[in-house]
Design a protein around this motif. Sequence first.
Motif, mmCIF file in Angstrom:
data_model
loop_
_atom_site.group_PDB
_atom_site.id
_atom_site.type_symbol
_atom_site.label_atom_id
_atom_site.label_comp_id
_atom_site.label_asym_id
_atom_site.label_seq_id
_atom_site.Cartn_x
_atom_site.Cartn_y
_atom_site.Cartn_z
ATOM 1 N N LEU A 1 6.833 9.685 12.007
ATOM 2 C CA LEU A 1 6.319 9.155 10.753
ATOM 3 C C LEU A 1 5.456 10.228 10.101
ATOM 4 O O LEU A 1 4.548 10.770 10.737
ATOM 5 N N LEU A 2 5.742 10.542 8.859
ATOM 6 C CA LEU A 2 5.036 11.593 8.136
ATOM 7 C C LEU A 2 4.355 11.011 6.908
ATOM 8 O O LEU A 2 4.929 10.174 6.214
ATOM 9 N N SER A 3 3.145 11.477 6.643
ATOM 10 C CA SER A 3 2.418 11.051 5.465
ATOM 11 C C SER A 3 1.756 12.279 4.853
ATOM 12 O O SER A 3 1.136 13.077 5.569
ATOM 13 N N LYS B 1 5.507 7.154 2.606
ATOM 14 C CA LYS B 1 5.477 7.601 3.999
ATOM 15 C C LYS B 1 6.927 7.828 4.391
ATOM 16 O O LYS B 1 7.817 7.124 3.935
ATOM 17 N N PHE B 2 7.159 8.838 5.220
ATOM 18 C CA PHE B 2 8.516 9.208 5.589
ATOM 19 C C PHE B 2 8.764 8.921 7.055
ATOM 20 O O PHE B 2 7.890 9.117 7.885
ATOM 21 N N CYS B 3 9.962 8.481 7.374
ATOM 22 C CA CYS B 3 10.367 8.206 8.745
ATOM 23 C C CYS B 3 11.627 9.021 9.027
ATOM 24 O O CYS B 3 12.601 8.948 8.280
ATOM 25 N N GLN B 4 11.576 9.814 10.094
ATOM 26 C CA GLN B 4 12.722 10.624 10.487
ATOM 27 C C GLN B 4 13.073 10.286 11.927
ATOM 28 O O GLN B 4 12.202 10.247 12.800
ATOM 29 N N ASN C 1 0.816 -1.218 0.000
ATOM 30 C CA ASN C 1 0.000 0.000 0.000
ATOM 31 C C ASN C 1 0.845 1.261 0.000
ATOM 32 O O ASN C 1 0.389 2.309 -0.431
ATOM 33 N N PHE C 2 2.071 1.177 0.524
ATOM 34 C CA PHE C 2 2.935 2.352 0.596
ATOM 35 C C PHE C 2 4.389 1.917 0.705
ATOM 36 O O PHE C 2 4.691 0.749 0.961
ATOM 37 N N LEU C 3 5.278 2.881 0.539
ATOM 38 C CA LEU C 3 6.718 2.685 0.643
ATOM 39 C C LEU C 3 7.232 3.625 1.723
ATOM 40 O O LEU C 3 6.854 4.794 1.762
ATOM 41 N N VAL C 4 8.066 3.129 2.633
ATOM 42 C CA VAL C 4 8.623 3.950 3.709
ATOM 43 C C VAL C 4 9.997 4.454 3.281
ATOM 44 O O VAL C 4 10.851 3.673 2.865
#
Length: 59
Positions: free
Chosen positions: A47-49, A36-39, A8-11
């Motif tokens: 986690l940012l979307s 989706k982003f992980c910092q 469904n998504f890529l991190v």
Amino acid sequence: KSSPGVPNFLVCLLRNKPPSRDELETVEKFAGIRLKFCQVDNGRISLLSLDRVTLPTLP
């Protein structure tokens, strides 16, 4: 699983800040999937979307 299907998504792991809107759209078009982003900063995980939203017009 032997047949997990399409994700469904890529991190994406970030080192600094999230990409600009233009960069995001380019990467999503290339990948063909939502991102989706992980910092990680000093042990704090964020986690940012980013989702496109259409707002109704007020009269």
